[in-house]
Write a protein that holds these residues in place. Structure first.
Motif: not given
Length: 309
Positions: A194-221
């Motif tokens: 369960g911990i490893i699966n949690g790490f997998l989904y957290i990693s996916m969520a981090v990538f997702f948020v990272f891309v969203l933040i990057s594009y928010l900054k790009i759109i502002l620019a």
């Protein structure tokens, strides 16, 4: 891990409700899509590989995305077509393990690729004067290494842990194997899995948020510069569409994780294969249409010129 060497065969029940007419209809769409997916991705890979003008970070990362898509789609289609066209309903445990590893690597690899591509677009638009300094050959090699090493690490870890306990069930309700399928077949599950699966989904969520933040900054620019807006439309829009397309495909993992049982077998099967069939087909189409240099090379209208980085 002793169960790996046992002569287990798993039974695929995903097609139990399918008659031959349904199978033929599905194959008539699936086979051309599979072949076209191979042709489209292979075409982009060859164009980027052999055209020196495209040996830039953005296109190198795109090439890796196409390779990952080829791996994922090839890990799914051949075996699925065998199920559809023959009376075969079984898969050996060893084949299931290999397919699980390929599909997990593909799934995580989509997010690592798209996250790295978001970094590249952020630097190109928000820090254009420092682009070639930051995206040096060493940086590009490091990012490409991360694109492949991290998914393989996650794939080996999750699949190995899924095989930690002996199997008590042998029915697979999908057209493919992946680590959650193997875990659901095991006699028991433990907290470490369960911990490893949690790490997998957290990693996916981090990538997702990272891309969203990057594009928010790009759109502002882009709101402050016409040049940036042109770069956004030409190079970021296809990437953003690919990212949203891949994210929507996660319905497969969510359905498996929460064991949605109210859907019919046919509906569940269709939903479960979206992540493995749609992104590999759509990605090269989007990039081939939107990226001028690649489109020009495909159509032989003119020699590609890198003028949008």
């Amino acid at each position: 891990m002793d169960n790996i060497s046992s002569p287990h065969f798993l039974t695929v029940t995903a097609l139990n409700e399918w008659d031959w007419t349904s199978r033929i209809i599905f194959v008539s769409f699936a086979l051309p899509v599979y072949l076209l997916t191979i042709v489209l991705n292979a075409t982009l890979i060859m164009i980027i590989t052999f055209e020196k003008a495209l040996h830039e970070p953005m296109y190198i990362f795109l090439c890796n995305l196409c390779v990952n898509d080829l791996c994922g789609t090839t890990g799914f289609y051949p075996r699925a077509l065998v199920y559809l066209l023959t009376e075969t309903k079984t898969i050996s445990l060893e084949e299931c393990i290999v397919q699980s590893l390929v599909i997990v690597v593909y799934a995580v690899g989509e997010f690592t690729n798209l996250s790295v591509m978001a970094v590249d677009r952020y630097i190109a638009i928000c820090q254009p004067l420092r682009y070639h300094t930051i995206m040096s050959p060493f940086t590009v090699v490091s990012l490409v290494t991360f694109i492949w090493i991290f998914p393989f690490f996650i794939g080996l870890m999750t699949v190995s842990l899924a095989l930690k306990h002996p199997l008590c069930r042998y029915d697979i309700h999908k057209l493919f194997c992946e680590h959650l399928t193997l875990m659901n077949l095991a006699c028991k599950q433990d907290i470490f899995q369960g911990i490893i699966n949690g790490f997998l989904y957290i990693s996916m969520a981090v990538f997702f948020v990272f891309v969203l933040i990057s594009y928010l900054k790009i759109i502002l620019a882009c709101t402050k510069s016409k040049v940036n807006r042109e770069k956004f439309y030409s190079t970021c829009v296809p990437h953003l569409i690919s990212f949203l397309n891949t994210t929507c495909g996660l319905s497969d993992s969510l359905l498996t994780r929460f064991k949605v049982e109210k859907l019919s077998n046919i509906a569940y099967t269709f939903l479960s294969v979206i992540f493995l069939t749609v992104p590999p087909f759509v990605n090269p189409v989007i990039y081939g249409i939107k990226l001028g240099p690649i489109r020009a090379k495909i159509l032989y209208f003119q020699s590609p010129r890198i003028n949008n980085l």
